[in-house]
Design an enzyme around this catalytic site. Sequence first.
Site, PDB file in Angstrom:
ATOM      1  N   ARG A  77      -3.558   0.070  -0.016  1.00 25.31           N
ATOM      2  CA  ARG A  77      -2.907  -0.509  -1.178  1.00 25.31           C
ATOM      3  C   ARG A  77      -3.416   0.264  -2.393  1.00 25.31           C
ATOM      4  O   ARG A  77      -4.616   0.299  -2.664  1.00 25.31           O
ATOM      5  CB  ARG A  77      -3.240  -1.998  -1.277  1.00 25.31           C
ATOM      6  N   ASP A 121      -4.091   0.745  -6.052  1.00 19.54           N
ATOM      7  CA  ASP A 121      -4.258  -0.121  -7.211  1.00 19.54           C
ATOM      8  C   ASP A 121      -3.593   0.463  -8.455  1.00 19.54           C
ATOM      9  O   ASP A 121      -3.748   1.654  -8.770  1.00 19.54           O
ATOM     10  CB  ASP A 121      -5.758  -0.324  -7.481  1.00 19.54           C
ATOM     11  N   ALA A 122      -2.858  -0.379  -9.167  1.00 22.74           N
ATOM     12  CA  ALA A 122      -2.349  -0.103 -10.520  1.00 22.74           C
ATOM     13  C   ALA A 122      -1.898   1.338 -10.720  1.00 22.74           C
ATOM     14  O   ALA A 122      -2.441   2.056 -11.553  1.00 22.74           O
ATOM     15  CB  ALA A 122      -3.410  -0.478 -11.542  1.00 22.74           C
ATOM     16  N   GLU A 168       0.642  -0.957  -6.090  1.00 24.45           N
ATOM     17  CA  GLU A 168       0.714  -1.990  -7.113  1.00 24.45           C
ATOM     18  C   GLU A 168       1.247  -1.318  -8.367  1.00 24.45           C
ATOM     19  O   GLU A 168       0.683  -0.320  -8.821  1.00 24.45           O
ATOM     20  CB  GLU A 168      -0.656  -2.612  -7.407  1.00 24.45           C
ATOM     21  N   HIS A 187      -5.684 -11.877  -6.151  1.00 23.30           N
ATOM     22  CA  HIS A 187      -6.943 -11.789  -6.904  1.00 23.30           C
ATOM     23  C   HIS A 187      -6.702 -11.628  -8.400  1.00 23.30           C
ATOM     24  O   HIS A 187      -7.417 -12.202  -9.217  1.00 23.30           O
ATOM     25  CB  HIS A 187      -7.797 -10.629  -6.371  1.00 23.30           C
ATOM     26  N   GLN A 197      -3.910 -12.496 -10.285  1.00 18.76           N
ATOM     27  CA  GLN A 197      -3.257 -13.609 -10.955  1.00 18.76           C
ATOM     28  C   GLN A 197      -4.158 -14.830 -11.055  1.00 18.76           C
ATOM     29  O   GLN A 197      -3.932 -15.699 -11.909  1.00 18.76           O
ATOM     30  CB  GLN A 197      -1.949 -13.951 -10.238  1.00 18.76           C
ATOM     31  N   ASN A 203      -7.755 -13.100 -13.260  1.00 15.30           N
ATOM     32  CA  ASN A 203      -7.524 -12.690 -14.639  1.00 15.30           C
ATOM     33  C   ASN A 203      -7.070 -13.838 -15.528  1.00 15.30           C
ATOM     34  O   ASN A 203      -6.557 -13.618 -16.626  1.00 15.30           O
ATOM     35  CB  ASN A 203      -6.520 -11.531 -14.684  1.00 15.30           C
TER      36      ASN A 203
END
Length: 609
Positions: A257, A259-260, A296, A389, A391, A394
């Site tokens: 996955r 990230d960002a 993501e 994690h 949603q 943060n």
Amino acid sequence: MNIGAYYSGNKRCEFVVWAPYCRKLELKMILPDERIVPFQRDKLGYWRTSIDNLTDDVLYFYRIDGELERPDPASHFQPEGVHGPSRVVDHSSFEWEDEGWNAFPLSEMIIYELHAGTFTPEGTFDAIIPRLSDLSKIGINTIEIMPVSQFPGDRNWGYDGTYPFAVQNSYGGPDGLKRLVNECHKRGMAVILDVVYNHLGPEGNYLRDYGYYFTDKYRTPWGSAMNFDDAYSNEVRNFFIENAFHWFKNYHFDALRLDAIHGISDLSAKPFLQELAERVKDFSSESRKNFYLIAESDLNDSRVIRPQELGGYGIDAQWCDDFHHCLHTLLTGDREGYYIDFNKVEHIVKSIREGFVYSGEYSEYRKRNHGNSSKDRSASQFVVFSQNHDQIGNRALGERLANLVSFESLKLAAGTVLFSPYIPLLFMGEEYGEDTPFLYFVSHSDTNLIEAVRKGRKEEFRSFNWKGEPPDPQSEQTFLKSKIKWEKRETGHHKVLRDFYTYIIKMRKEIPALSNLKRDCLDVFGFENPKVFFLRRWEKDNHVLCIFNFNESDVNVTYPFPDGKWIKLLDSADVSWQGPGSLLPQYFDRKDDVLLRGRSFAVYIMEVD
């Protein structure tokens, strides 16, 4: 090109590091005996040396220009943390038991995201293994592990990692991670690893001492951007592509996955993400095994998952934040921050039909038009969730959905995710209504950095106007409060919810209309008042109708059902699921109205003659 310390079974180790800044580079071995070994440099700035008759417990630094002593930027293990020496790892010595394993298609995955440090009291890879059987019984067939690359201290979400190839020492290091993946595969479970290619954490980040890993052309929310399109970017790309292969080859991960990826700035004609996807596809073909990339991204750009032959990057799938935001706002009424763009039934209807809600429309939050259309992309390219994690963590106080909505709403959220045509993801503890917070935590040693993190968290929440002061990220208590209470799953409403998740996951897997993720086999529409939508899905002569009521009150609805007799399979309001009791008939036809309980959903199947 291989980088790092590559140990072979004949006790020979080759050390390779890209360090174009350096005029001179030496290997300083600390154990088993201290000695200095020179490197040879090639024209691209790679330095190499090989040593025979080494054991795999060698500790070492690189000495730069005769002065600086730094860990290996591609270290496979940092047993003493981010500032300590690197250690050689013999990957060939681990006895894998997953021969013949090949990951199943993404469309079949039921993903469970977990954080290794807070999923168990021990906070280790080995401690996760005894819980795999329970997850499997629920219907989970894939776990996704938050980043495990070495970070400062012993508690962190993992996105502050500074050694992308090294496995966190406090979690159990390389062998612990291999044992976990091996046990997952033995149980028929796939494993996804969250990796961070958009930035590196600040503490223990010594890449600037070696080469042009960063660029000043761009900035990210987390600091300097990685150099993916400037001078010397070929070797930076190689660093991260080799990292992907490292996790696939040495740790047997089935997917990564990313990230960002919106934090990856790259204006090259062939972007890094496209090159990465191309190389992984080739690797899968050569290996005759399935390896996947899941992005993501908050760009709402369908090019991310569009095939390369159609002008896209070719990444296999991506998280769909729009789906989450639609669901969250309907359940909670939140309208702060980015949630201002959602809160309508038409939004969740469009997300189920197309994926992205914002496909070029004006975004109030962004003050501009946002996104492009994803309606031609396969539903199996989107991962959806009611919690993850980000949603949860943060939020200022790290509240889970169980802290924000009723028990009936938790079941409604579960049904919306699991009966959508997308790949479902659950966040650890969600399946039994875990109500401990998941907070943001770190364990830095730099006092200035600690204060900067504290200040940054407060600034981040300004647009949300949330009440309460965020807990101190540096405090160990913040970390300990985030550990899930696994024993809750066996008692009271927690057990009921766990059994409910088990039941509807089984439905998703066994009913053809629900396991089929084709968008051309669904129809969805809804009403703003009274906040109800209908989802009909089918596969050949198997037809299923799902009715979702987001209104707090009971609602009488009429649906122009196709001819036939419809049989009730599930009503989340049933007393068997600790609901107020179903008001729905066991059978009905197209002429009937139905009375649906507030905050509930129901599933009907068409009788086949």
